[in-house]
Scaffold this active site. Structure first.
Site, PDB file in Angstrom:
ATOM      1  N   ARG A 135      19.892  -7.574  22.404  1.00 15.73           N
ATOM      2  CA  ARG A 135      19.189  -8.947  22.121  1.00 15.73           C
ATOM      3  C   ARG A 135      20.043 -10.263  21.765  1.00 15.73           C
ATOM      4  NH1 ARG A 135      16.798  -6.275  17.094  1.00 15.73           N
ATOM      5  NH2 ARG A 135      18.962  -5.461  17.090  1.00 15.73           N
ATOM      6  N   SER A 182      12.399  -4.278  14.074  1.00 17.38           N
ATOM      7  CA  SER A 182      11.351  -3.424  13.217  1.00 17.38           C
ATOM      8  C   SER A 182      11.092  -3.938  11.952  1.00 17.38           C
ATOM      9  CB  SER A 182      11.449  -1.995  13.801  1.00 17.38           C
ATOM     10  OG  SER A 182      11.400  -1.784  15.104  1.00 17.38           O
TER      11      SER A 182
HETATM   12  N1  COA Z   1      13.244  -5.502  20.910  1.00 18.91           N
HETATM   13  C1  COA Z   1      12.916  -5.509  19.729  1.00 18.91           C
HETATM   14  N2  COA Z   1      13.888  -4.761  18.794  1.00 18.91           N
HETATM   15  C2  COA Z   1      14.842  -4.218  19.064  1.00 18.91           C
HETATM   16  C3  COA Z   1      15.267  -4.205  20.324  1.00 18.91           C
HETATM   17  C4  COA Z   1      14.452  -5.067  21.316  1.00 18.91           C
HETATM   18  N3  COA Z   1      14.995  -4.659  22.687  1.00 18.91           N
HETATM   19  N4  COA Z   1      16.180  -3.252  20.312  1.00 18.91           N
HETATM   20  C5  COA Z   1      16.687  -2.952  19.287  1.00 18.91           C
HETATM   21  N5  COA Z   1      15.790  -3.427  18.438  1.00 18.91           N
HETATM   22  C6  COA Z   1      15.704  -3.402  16.852  1.00 18.91           C
HETATM   23  C7  COA Z   1      15.281  -2.163  16.302  1.00 18.91           C
HETATM   24  O1  COA Z   1      13.779  -2.324  16.199  1.00 18.91           O
HETATM   25  C8  COA Z   1      15.978  -2.104  15.095  1.00 18.91           C
HETATM   26  O2  COA Z   1      15.327  -2.706  14.080  1.00 18.91           O
HETATM   27  P1  COA Z   1      15.656  -2.101  12.474  1.00 18.91           P
HETATM   28  O3  COA Z   1      17.088  -1.928  12.329  1.00 18.91           O
HETATM   29  O4  COA Z   1      15.221  -3.447  11.908  1.00 18.91           O
HETATM   30  O5  COA Z   1      14.751  -1.150  12.367  1.00 18.91           O
HETATM   31  C9  COA Z   1      17.317  -2.222  15.540  1.00 18.91           C
HETATM   32  O6  COA Z   1      17.227  -3.200  16.503  1.00 18.91           O
HETATM   33  C10 COA Z   1      18.300  -1.118  15.890  1.00 18.91           C
HETATM   34  O7  COA Z   1      17.556  -0.737  17.049  1.00 18.91           O
HETATM   35  P2  COA Z   1      17.326   0.694  17.398  1.00 18.91           P
HETATM   36  O8  COA Z   1      17.743   0.725  19.094  1.00 18.91           O
HETATM   37  O9  COA Z   1      16.318   1.635  16.876  1.00 18.91           O
HETATM   38  O10 COA Z   1      18.909   1.441  16.948  1.00 18.91           O
HETATM   39  P3  COA Z   1      18.995   2.410  15.937  1.00 18.91           P
HETATM   40  O11 COA Z   1      20.316   2.086  15.137  1.00 18.91           O
HETATM   41  O12 COA Z   1      17.993   2.622  15.144  1.00 18.91           O
HETATM   42  O13 COA Z   1      19.252   3.631  16.816  1.00 18.91           O
HETATM   43  C11 COA Z   1      20.664   5.239  18.325  1.00 18.91           C
HETATM   44  C12 COA Z   1      20.447   3.790  17.815  1.00 18.91           C
HETATM   45  C13 COA Z   1      19.350   5.908  18.160  1.00 18.91           C
HETATM   46  C14 COA Z   1      20.852   5.022  19.844  1.00 18.91           C
HETATM   47  C15 COA Z   1      21.960   5.652  17.529  1.00 18.91           C
HETATM   48  O14 COA Z   1      21.835   5.383  16.330  1.00 18.91           O
HETATM   49  C16 COA Z   1      22.081   6.788  17.966  1.00 18.91           C
HETATM   50  O15 COA Z   1      22.470   7.504  19.201  1.00 18.91           O
HETATM   51  N6  COA Z   1      21.976   8.027  17.129  1.00 18.91           N
HETATM   52  C17 COA Z   1      22.120   9.181  17.373  1.00 18.91           C
HETATM   53  C18 COA Z   1      23.371   9.923  16.554  1.00 18.91           C
HETATM   54  C19 COA Z   1      24.603   9.832  17.632  1.00 18.91           C
HETATM   55  O16 COA Z   1      24.721  10.083  18.550  1.00 18.91           O
HETATM   56  N7  COA Z   1      25.355   8.965  17.147  1.00 18.91           N
HETATM   57  C20 COA Z   1      26.815   8.634  17.657  1.00 18.91           C
HETATM   58  C21 COA Z   1      26.645   7.571  18.647  1.00 18.91           C
HETATM   59  S1  COA Z   1      28.210   7.199  19.246  1.00 18.91           S
END
Ligand code: COA
Length: 164
Positions: free
Chosen positions: A90, A128
């Site tokens: 973003r 979110s």
């Molecule tokens: N449009 C709008 N909002 C977006 C967006 C988009 N294109 N992309 C991301 N966001 C927002 C999300 O809504 C979220 O908002 P919030 O923090 O207010 O809830 C935020 O950005 C984070 O986004 P998200 O993509 O959901 O990231 P996350 O941190 O929740 O999850 C994972 C990221 C799932 C990829 C990561 O945590 C993961 O891989 N976890 C598994 C454990 C793991 O493998 N860890 C080691 C990684 S090396």
């Protein structure tokens, strides 16, 4: 066959996520939207609720599947036979975290690459948490989420109000 995973918390799915789903599903054979069962976050919606909401709003895309996962993303990608991970960027603030995550995942599994989509400008500010905050105070979230998600959020906040 190109199978990609688009992972995230999706609590809830927004138009920003849908923009990434639409654009990435157009260039792969199959896109699996992976809803993380994240122990570090305190979600508004349960994993099943998030999966169902995503299923509803991605119905129009025949090559998109929605499923939940827990544990490491790279293990989930390996189990599902995916060769790509999709993420949206973003703003510059997303970059450092995303770079670190993609490089770590690539070291653990060199056969799986991460590709990035720059989020469309109109959604660059969306998250979110922002949507939840606006909804919590009764604001209009119709610019940010599909109608079915808006209904689910209103219902959730109403339930919470009744319980308190
Ligand atoms: N449009 C709008 N909002 C977006 C967006 C988009 N294109 N992309 C991301 N966001 C927002 C999300 O809504 C979220 O908002 P919030 O923090 O207010 O809830 C935020 O950005 C984070 O986004 P998200 O993509 O959901 O990231 P996350 O941190 O929740 O999850 C994972 C990221 C799932 C990829 C990561 O945590 C993961 O891989 N976890 C598994 C454990 C793991 O493998 N860890 C080691 C990684 S090396």
């Amino acid at each position: 066959m190109t199978r990609a995973i688009y992972p995230g918390s999706f609590d809830p799915v927004t138009f920003g996520h849908l923009d990434i789903i639409r654009r990435s599903s157009a260039i792969v054979d199959e896109l699996i939207v992976g809803v993380l069962n994240n122990r570090c976050k305190d979600p508004l919606f349960t994993v099943m609720e998030r999966v169902r909401m995503l299923e509803t709003v991605t119905k129009e895309f025949p090559n998109v599947k929605v499923t939940s996962f827990s544990g490491l993303l790279i293990d989930f990608a390996t189990e599902t036979g995916a060769n790509l991970i999709v993420r949206g960027l973003r703003a510059i603030t997303d970059f450092e975290y995303e770079l670190q995550m993609s490089q770590t995942n690539h070291i653990m599994k060199p056969g799986i690459d991460t590709i990035f989509f720059t989020t469309s400008l109109e959604y660059a500010y969306l998250s979110s948490s922002t949507v939840k905050e606006v909804a919590m105070y009764g604001g209009d979230i119709s610019h940010f989420v599909p109608e079915s998600v808006m209904d689910a959020m209103n219902e959730k906040f109403q339930q919470k109000e009744e319980l308190s």
